[in-house]
Design a protein around this motif. Structure first.
Motif: not given
Length: 266
Positions: A59-64, A251-253
């Motif tokens: 989520r939000m570009g982060f791994c879990k 793009v942000r997603a």
């Protein structure tokens, strides 16, 4: 021409119209110049925006792991009223949280198909409004930290939405001046008693000019479901690329996705 790299949200420069730049690791592409061009996208992997791992984006570009551990994904990022840095209390990393939370913040009204309330650091104006696809925006409060802004936002959420309805934002192509100052004046008495001193009566309504015309229909495409897709770029609003036929790419997603991007003649 072909490019490849990790997607980050587009950077912007306010203007008439707003100028957009896509970040792809080693390359920055001026997206306004690509309107009318055929863009072919291919998902080739992932890269966490925090640790750089190739695990699938959570989520939000982060791994879990980073989503649940990074101070840049802490709960107060989403809910400012939960900020505690002003008390000297850290959630995940106090030094980072102080740099974010102990700074002047703005509470604002924005028109994104509906009038909404939001919070952002003062230094993020007008970037935050551009990213949300706001046609008009107006400051209603200026605070000393994130907690104060969050408490005002909580009170204002009884009268306005605090989330952007992306479909309404993309469907709307509002041309007339919207009287956000009138909205603000009507809710002045709704400010929490202990936060009334932060009320701002600055009457400057900011209008934002996007390189965009609303299509007749709207659908979205994601690389997770469609690892390869292509289309002719027709416009940009918020962090959405608008393609011929009413297909939109957020793009942000897709932050943290690694892609190959080919630019072809239409």
């Amino acid at each position: 021409m072909k490019f490849s790299g990790q997607i980050l949200k587009m950077t912007t420069q306010n203007g008439k119209p707003i100028q957009y730049y896509l970040n792809l690791t080693q390359d920055i592409l001026h997206m306004n110049q690509l309107i009318g061009k055929n863009l072919k996208w291919k998902l080739i992997g992932y890269e966490c925006v925090s640790c750089g791992s190739d695990e699938k984006v959570f989520r939000m570009g982060f791994c879990k792991k980073c989503f649940f551990e990074s101070p840049y994904a802490s709960e107060s990022i989403i809910r400012p009223e939960l900020s505690k840095a002003h008390l000297g209390v850290g959630e995940r990393d106090l030094a980072v949280e102080e740099s974010i939370q102990l700074a002047p913040h703005i509470v604002y009204l924005a028109y994104t198909g509906d009038v909404k309330v939001g919070v952002t650091r003062e230094t993020q104006i007008p970037t935050r409004w551009i990213d949300q696809g706001a046609t008009f925006a107006l400051t209603i409060a200026k605070t000393e930290n994130r907690y104060e802004a969050g408490m005002i936002e909580v009170a204002m959420k009884e009268h306005f939405a605090d989330k952007t309805n992306w479909r309404k934002m993309l469907e709307d192509d509002y041309e007339d001046q919207l009287d956000l100052a009138d909205f603000r004046n009507k809710i002045k008495d709704k400010f929490p008693e202990n936060f009334k001193n932060f009320y701002s009566d600055d009457n400057e309504v900011v209008r934002l000019d996007f390189p965009y015309e609303a299509p007749k229909k709207i659908s979205t495409v994601t690389l997770e479901k469609n690892p390869e897709f292509e289309g002719v770029l027709r416009g940009i609003k918020g962090q959405y690329l608008s393609f011929e036929g009413g297909t939109f790419f957020n793009v942000r997603a897709h932050e943290g996705c690694v892609v190959e991007l080919e630019i072809k003649a239409p």
